[in-house]
Design a protein around this motif. Structure first.
Motif, PDB file in Angstrom:
ATOM      1  N   ALA A  75      31.399 -38.081  10.607  1.00  0.00           N
ATOM      2  CA  ALA A  75      30.562 -36.918  10.288  1.00  0.00           C
ATOM      3  C   ALA A  75      31.234 -36.023   9.244  1.00  0.00           C
ATOM      4  O   ALA A  75      30.557 -35.401   8.424  1.00  0.00           O
ATOM      5  N   ALA A  76      32.560 -35.993   9.241  1.00  0.00           N
ATOM      6  CA  ALA A  76      33.298 -35.166   8.271  1.00  0.00           C
ATOM      7  C   ALA A  76      32.990 -35.562   6.837  1.00  0.00           C
ATOM      8  O   ALA A  76      33.169 -34.763   5.912  1.00  0.00           O
ATOM      9  N   SER A  77      32.489 -36.786   6.621  1.00  0.00           N
ATOM     10  CA  SER A  77      32.159 -37.227   5.260  1.00  0.00           C
ATOM     11  C   SER A  77      30.975 -36.455   4.681  1.00  0.00           C
ATOM     12  O   SER A  77      30.710 -36.525   3.483  1.00  0.00           O
ATOM     13  N   LEU A  78      30.267 -35.704   5.529  1.00  0.00           N
ATOM     14  CA  LEU A  78      29.137 -34.890   5.055  1.00  0.00           C
ATOM     15  C   LEU A  78      29.595 -33.556   4.470  1.00  0.00           C
ATOM     16  O   LEU A  78      28.813 -32.867   3.819  1.00  0.00           O
ATOM     17  N   ALA A  79      30.847 -33.196   4.682  1.00  0.00           N
ATOM     18  CA  ALA A  79      31.358 -31.894   4.238  1.00  0.00           C
ATOM     19  C   ALA A  79      31.121 -31.613   2.754  1.00  0.00           C
ATOM     20  O   ALA A  79      30.711 -30.505   2.405  1.00  0.00           O
ATOM     21  N   PRO A  80      31.340 -32.571   1.844  1.00  0.00           N
ATOM     22  CA  PRO A  80      31.100 -32.262   0.428  1.00  0.00           C
ATOM     23  C   PRO A  80      29.652 -31.853   0.133  1.00  0.00           C
ATOM     24  O   PRO A  80      29.399 -31.106  -0.809  1.00  0.00           O
ATOM     25  N   LEU A  81      28.715 -32.338   0.938  1.00  0.00           N
ATOM     26  CA  LEU A  81      27.314 -31.973   0.721  1.00  0.00           C
ATOM     27  C   LEU A  81      27.047 -30.501   1.058  1.00  0.00           C
ATOM     28  O   LEU A  81      26.079 -29.923   0.592  1.00  0.00           O
ATOM     29  N   LEU A  82      27.925 -29.925   1.873  1.00  0.00           N
ATOM     30  CA  LEU A  82      27.753 -28.533   2.302  1.00  0.00           C
ATOM     31  C   LEU A  82      28.691 -27.566   1.588  1.00  0.00           C
ATOM     32  O   LEU A  82      28.715 -26.380   1.903  1.00  0.00           O
ATOM     33  N   LYS A  83      29.416 -28.071   0.609  1.00  0.00           N
ATOM     34  CA  LYS A  83      30.368 -27.232  -0.126  1.00  0.00           C
ATOM     35  C   LYS A  83      29.655 -26.026  -0.739  1.00  0.00           C
ATOM     36  O   LYS A  83      28.613 -26.162  -1.382  1.00  0.00           O
ATOM     37  N   ASP A  84      30.230 -24.853  -0.508  1.00  0.00           N
ATOM     38  CA  ASP A  84      29.743 -23.579  -1.052  1.00  0.00           C
ATOM     39  C   ASP A  84      28.370 -23.163  -0.513  1.00  0.00           C
ATOM     40  O   ASP A  84      27.720 -22.288  -1.086  1.00  0.00           O
ATOM     41  N   VAL A  85      27.903 -23.766   0.556  1.00  0.00           N
ATOM     42  CA  VAL A  85      26.640 -23.356   1.176  1.00  0.00           C
ATOM     43  C   VAL A  85      26.939 -22.246   2.169  1.00  0.00           C
ATOM     44  O   VAL A  85      27.902 -22.325   2.930  1.00  0.00           O
ATOM     45  N   THR A  86      26.130 -21.210   2.131  1.00  0.00           N
ATOM     46  CA  THR A  86      26.277 -20.113   3.085  1.00  0.00           C
ATOM     47  C   THR A  86      24.939 -19.870   3.771  1.00  0.00           C
ATOM     48  O   THR A  86      23.899 -20.354   3.316  1.00  0.00           O
ATOM     49  N   SER A  87      24.989 -19.108   4.825  1.00  0.00           N
ATOM     50  CA  SER A  87      23.783 -18.750   5.558  1.00  0.00           C
ATOM     51  C   SER A  87      23.789 -17.239   5.719  1.00  0.00           C
ATOM     52  O   SER A  87      24.801 -16.644   6.118  1.00  0.00           O
ATOM     53  N   ARG A  88      22.667 -16.605   5.372  1.00  0.00           N
ATOM     54  CA  ARG A  88      22.582 -15.148   5.423  1.00  0.00           C
ATOM     55  C   ARG A  88      21.629 -14.717   6.518  1.00  0.00           C
ATOM     56  O   ARG A  88      20.525 -15.274   6.654  1.00  0.00           O
ATOM     57  N   PRO A  89      22.015 -13.715   7.284  1.00  0.00           N
ATOM     58  CA  PRO A  89      21.112 -13.229   8.340  1.00  0.00           C
ATOM     59  C   PRO A  89      20.036 -12.305   7.777  1.00  0.00           C
ATOM     60  O   PRO A  89      20.253 -11.594   6.792  1.00  0.00           O
ATOM     61  N   HIS A  90      18.871 -12.347   8.406  1.00  0.00           N
ATOM     62  CA  HIS A  90      17.770 -11.433   8.094  1.00  0.00           C
ATOM     63  C   HIS A  90      17.290 -10.840   9.406  1.00  0.00           C
ATOM     64  O   HIS A  90      16.909 -11.586  10.317  1.00  0.00           O
ATOM     65  N   LEU A  91      17.321  -9.515   9.500  1.00  0.00           N
ATOM     66  CA  LEU A  91      16.845  -8.857  10.706  1.00  0.00           C
ATOM     67  C   LEU A  91      15.329  -8.746  10.657  1.00  0.00           C
ATOM     68  O   LEU A  91      14.750  -8.339   9.658  1.00  0.00           O
ATOM     69  N   MET A  92      14.710  -9.116  11.769  1.00  0.00           N
ATOM     70  CA  MET A  92      13.250  -9.047  11.897  1.00  0.00           C
ATOM     71  C   MET A  92      12.953  -8.419  13.250  1.00  0.00           C
ATOM     72  O   MET A  92      13.833  -8.368  14.121  1.00  0.00           O
ATOM     73  N   PRO A  93      11.745  -7.949  13.459  1.00  0.00           N
ATOM     74  CA  PRO A  93      11.419  -7.359  14.768  1.00  0.00           C
ATOM     75  C   PRO A  93      11.678  -8.306  15.941  1.00  0.00           C
ATOM     76  O   PRO A  93      12.060  -7.871  17.020  1.00  0.00           O
ATOM     77  N   ALA A  94      11.528  -9.600  15.724  1.00  0.00           N
ATOM     78  CA  ALA A  94      11.723 -10.576  16.800  1.00  0.00           C
ATOM     79  C   ALA A  94      13.183 -11.004  16.944  1.00  0.00           C
ATOM     80  O   ALA A  94      13.511 -11.768  17.846  1.00  0.00           O
ATOM     81  N   GLY A  95      14.050 -10.562  16.065  1.00  0.00           N
ATOM     82  CA  GLY A  95      15.456 -10.940  16.147  1.00  0.00           C
ATOM     83  C   GLY A  95      16.027 -11.272  14.785  1.00  0.00           C
ATOM     84  O   GLY A  95      15.531 -10.805  13.762  1.00  0.00           O
ATOM     85  N   VAL A  96      17.044 -12.101  14.784  1.00  0.00           N
ATOM     86  CA  VAL A  96      17.738 -12.475  13.553  1.00  0.00           C
ATOM     87  C   VAL A  96      17.308 -13.885  13.149  1.00  0.00           C
ATOM     88  O   VAL A  96      17.254 -14.789  13.977  1.00  0.00           O
ATOM     89  N   SER A  97      16.992 -14.037  11.888  1.00  0.00           N
ATOM     90  CA  SER A  97      16.757 -15.378  11.355  1.00  0.00           C
ATOM     91  C   SER A  97      17.823 -15.615  10.288  1.00  0.00           C
ATOM     92  O   SER A  97      18.380 -14.675   9.735  1.00  0.00           O
ATOM     93  N   TRP A  98      18.090 -16.882  10.049  1.00  0.00           N
ATOM     94  CA  TRP A  98      19.134 -17.238   9.099  1.00  0.00           C
ATOM     95  C   TRP A  98      18.535 -18.001   7.944  1.00  0.00           C
ATOM     96  O   TRP A  98      17.710 -18.878   8.134  1.00  0.00           O
ATOM     97  N   GLU A  99      18.969 -17.659   6.740  1.00  0.00           N
ATOM     98  CA  GLU A  99      18.467 -18.306   5.535  1.00  0.00           C
ATOM     99  C   GLU A  99      19.624 -18.961   4.797  1.00  0.00           C
ATOM    100  O   GLU A  99      20.661 -18.332   4.552  1.00  0.00           O
ATOM    101  N   LEU A 100      19.437 -20.241   4.452  1.00  0.00           N
ATOM    102  CA  LEU A 100      20.467 -20.947   3.692  1.00  0.00           C
ATOM    103  C   LEU A 100      20.536 -20.414   2.275  1.00  0.00           C
ATOM    104  O   LEU A 100      19.512 -20.148   1.655  1.00  0.00           O
ATOM    105  N   ASP A 101      21.742 -20.274   1.798  1.00  0.00           N
ATOM    106  CA  ASP A 101      21.954 -19.858   0.419  1.00  0.00           C
ATOM    107  C   ASP A 101      22.661 -21.015  -0.284  1.00  0.00           C
ATOM    108  O   ASP A 101      23.851 -21.256  -0.069  1.00  0.00           O
TER     109      ASP A 101
END
Length: 175
Positions: A75-101
């Motif tokens: 599974a570690a071989s997938l790491a290069p595909l995720l290089k520099d990918v981040t996830s940002r939280p967004h507050l909503m009335p129903a809670g927190v959602s996460w958006e990939l950047d």
């Protein structure tokens, strides 16, 4: 909650479709995403832009994920595909959602890896290669018993059962 499950199911189905884009037809591996026009159409049908760069990243993700699911790469071989990918939280009335950047050309590849990860977490061991060694397809076993072995009971399942039956009858006839 239903929307989340439907969205999760759609991501799982898209991942399975991506993994199954290299079927064996008449004994020859076919790549359904090799043709640029077909690939562009597939990408656009799944929310992508259809660019060549997006296609390149998608194929890298598909090939790596196929190997990881088959157990030929860690599974570690997938790491290069995720290089520099981040996830940002967004507050909503129903809670927190996460958006990939991630850059747009890598979004589909990253989403495929994230769908695989979600399956590993929610349904460990349920995504697997077909038990027919001549088949290159994958399945998501959603059954209660988790005993699904074939990408299709009508094709691979019947073929393998007929093969075992033939072998048994041949073995008993030879005794």
């Amino acid at each position: 909650m239903t929307d989340d499950r439907e969205e999760q199911r759609a991501r799982q189905d898209a991942l399975l479709e991506l993994l199954n884009s290299t079927p064996v037809v008449n004994g020859v591996v076919q790549d359904q995403l090799a043709d640029p026009a077909a690939a562009r159409s597939w990408q656009q049908a799944h929310g992508g832009s259809g660019t060549a760069e997006e296609h390149r990243h998608l194929l890298q993700a598909r090939d790596a994920l196929q190997d990881v699911v088959r157990g030929t790469r860690p599974a570690a071989s997938l790491a290069p595909l995720l290089k520099d990918v981040t996830s940002r939280p967004h507050l909503m009335p129903a809670g927190v959602s996460w958006e990939l950047d991630t850059p747009a050309e890598r979004r589909m590849a990253v989403e495929a890896v994230m769908a695989w990860s979600g399956l590993q977490e929610a349904m460990p061991g349920r995504l697997r290669a077909c038990a027919n060694p001549e088949c290159r397809l994958f399945l998501i076993d959603r059954s209660k018993t988790n005993k699904g072995r074939w990408c299709s009971m009508a094709v691979c399942g019947n073929r393998m059962k007929a093969r075992r039956h033939y072998q048994r009858t041949r073995d008993t006839a030879g005794e």
